[in-house]
Design an enzyme around this catalytic site. Structure first.
Site, PDB file in Angstrom:
ATOM      1  CG  LEU A 326      23.053  68.265 -17.576  1.00 37.71           C
ATOM      2  CD1 LEU A 326      24.111  69.075 -16.833  1.00 37.71           C
ATOM      3  CD2 LEU A 326      21.665  68.758 -17.220  1.00 37.71           C
ATOM      4  CD  GLU A 327      20.255  71.377 -22.137  1.00 39.30           C
ATOM      5  OE1 GLU A 327      19.703  72.474 -21.996  1.00 39.30           O
ATOM      6  OE2 GLU A 327      20.108  70.418 -21.339  1.00 39.30           O
ATOM      7  CB  CYS A 328      26.217  71.203 -22.623  1.00 41.57           C
ATOM      8  SG  CYS A 328      26.082  70.976 -20.861  1.00 41.57           S
TER       9      CYS A 328
END
Length: 548
Positions: A326-328
């Site tokens: 996930l991008e986080c």
């Protein structure tokens, strides 16, 4: 001198015309007690006014918590620089009503800008965003008329090493409100109980090196030196003040008050598994996208419909085939949805958001599956602005512009449609009232032209048809059995796609109840014994049998 102050004292550091940065990712990591104190200060004094708010992603619950508290105060916010505000209804209203100028950047580019400010650099350089709304030739990230009329440019086009690049000039940041789990009396911060390592360090570094004031809201203030060195994310020399947040406004997530160690990487809970998706358009789309999974792949799944691919993979016994990121920052595990999107149950690793986005920008992703709102004849996708309502792209551009393979999935039409199963295909009872395949998208979040230039493989998957991006344009490659090509596909599009003379039927397993029978060594499409053939209208085909 003690670094411990009250939330009200912290709010007083935000002056008229200053630049303020806050942190958070959807329902996580938002310093809400500090934000509420700033809103209270405005109510009591009428100040601060004309603040520039800089933030990465949504920081709210979609109902008014988080940064939306500030949006309710007329004149407090003059301009906003961000990547996403899907769960910030107050900010969206400000932007839509032209009460604040709004500039939108790709998430990875904004993170690079924080690092550039911290490093004393003139600005940040990026190639991600070329050809999208972030490109100066397509608006330069200006999300409303107030931004367009402001005269401010947050990005320019430059050439370096023979390549087109986007340049984001640095600017000083006066104050930041960040969130951590523990802060000791010396100001050292730990994010031990947080579900992700987002922009806290980059923001603190940028503000400290700008000569600004770094203020941290923490769940608990502890004795100096009691936080283990390996758990200190931000050293006290970078932190000016600590505020111990009230428990009601210091929850791990806006979704629940209960602390969940399994999403903070502190405990592993038994795998609950997924309930199989009910048969319908979503499951059909997710199944077709799952056929593109390959063993060992690093993938990213967008919020919403793509999240169902995890359930499909679980049902088929393929969930261990790939690594979800996930991008986080979290890698592996089971992703959560809604305002808890970004967290995973039982993550295998937790990267910093800036680091995983840099990996994305460099091409680390093998496959990404995301939703779409609009698609045009050139394969451009709009996923951030609909009917003049701006939500933002977040990490969408970083993910899609650099992944080796992309699947955009969604229903063929928008709004309520009635689609039923029939044999090994579909029957369309009622079309959705809104077309999603348009002559031109409202704004470009994904550039088909850039994808072709880079050689990306791009599919557009719906419950009734599958398209592929080719040099000639959006090309129909599969159709569901039982679907009328003219009435159910072409008539529901605002443009004519490229239509080969022969079109494959969609795999019949997509429409069957129960598991499809996908295996790690047989995930390819089953070729049917027949192909779909249609008579092209007279004079409409070129020399290669394509619809022109």
């Amino acid at each position: 001198m003690s670094k411990i102050i009250s939330a009200a004292e912290a709010a007083a550091f935000v002056k008229d015309g200053c630049t303020l940065t806050t942190t958070g990712f959807n329902g996580f990591g938002c310093p809400e007690d500090l934000i509420m104190a700033l809103a209270d200060q405005y109510d009591q004094t009428g100040h601060p006014r004309d603040v520039s708010l800089v933030k990465c992603t949504s920081q709210g619950d979609g109902k008014g918590r988080g940064v939306s508290h500030l949006a309710e105060k007329p004149g407090l916010i003059r301009e906003i620089i961000l990547s996403h505000m899907g769960y910030d209804p107050g900010l969206r209203k400000l932007v839509q009503e032209e009460k604040a100028a709004c500039f939108m950047l790709p998430l990875g580019n904004l993170m690079q800008l924080f690092r550039a400010i911290a490093g004393g650099l003139p600005g940040a350089i990026a190639t991600t965003g070329i050809g999208t709304f972030a490109d100066p030739r397509n608006g330069g990230g200006k999300a409303n008329d107030k931004a367009r009329e402001s005269g401010r440019e947050v990005v320019s086009l430059v050439e370096l090493g023979g390549r087109e690049c986007l340049f984001y000039p640095s600017f000083p940041i006066d104050v930041c409100f960040i969130r951590a789990t523990y802060g000791d009396e010396a100001g050292n911060l730990s994010i031990r109980n947080e579900a992700m390592n987002i922009e806290q360090f980059e923001v603190a570094a940028a503000v400290h090196n700008s000569g600004g004031v770094v203020i941290a809201q923490v769940d608990k203030i502890v004795k100096a030196g009691s936080i283990p060195a390996k758990e200190v994310l931000i050293h006290g020399f970078m932190v000016d003040y600590l505020v111990e947040g009230r428990p009601a406004y210091s929850c791990q997530s806006f979704e629940t008050e209960e602390f969940r160690p399994e999403i903070a990487g502190l405990a592993t809970v038994p795998a609950r598994g997924f309930d199989p998706l009910p048969m319908g358009p979503r499951k059909i789309c997710c199944r077709r996208a799952a056929m593109e999974l390959k063993p060992g792949a690093l993938i990213n799944l967008g919020i919403g419909m793509p999240g169902g691919i995890g359930a499909v993979a679980e049902e088929e016994g393929l969930s261990d085939l790939f690594t979800l990121s996930l991008e986080c920052g979290p890698l592996g595990g089971v992703p959560l949805g809604g305002i808890d999107f970004g967290a995973t149950v039982n993550p295998e690793a937790m990267y910093r958001m800036a680091d995983i986005l840099q990996l994305y920008d460099g091409g680390a992703l093998d496959l990404a599956v995301l939703g779409f709102a609009e698609v045009d004849r050139f394969g451009n996708v709009n996923a951030h602005s609909f009917n003049q309502r701006v939500v933002g792209a977040g990490g969408f551009i970083d993910i899609t512009q650099n992944a080796a393979k992309l699947c955009f999935i969604g229903t063929f039409t928008a709004g309520k449609q009635d689609v039923g199963l029939k044999g090994e295909g579909l029957v369309i009872h009622t079309q959705g009232p809104q077309k999603k395949f348009l002559e031109a998208v409202e704004s470009i979040t994904f550039s088909g032209r850039e994808a072709l230039r880079k050689g990306q493989e791009v599919l557009y998957i719906t419950e009734r048809a599958v398209f592929r991006l080719e040099e000639e344009g959006l090309t129909l490659i599969e159709i569901a059995h039982g679907v009328d090509l003219q009435k159910d596909v072409l008539d529901q599009m605002a443009f004519h796609p490229v239509v080969p003379e022969y079109i494959r039927y969609m795999d019949p397993r997509l429409f069957r109840e129960g598991p499809m029978g996908l295996t790690a060594d047989q995930m390819e499409i089953i070729e049917p014994e027949y192909e779909f053939w249609r008579d092209l209208p007279s004079g409409s085909e070129d020399g290669e049998g394509r619809n022109t």
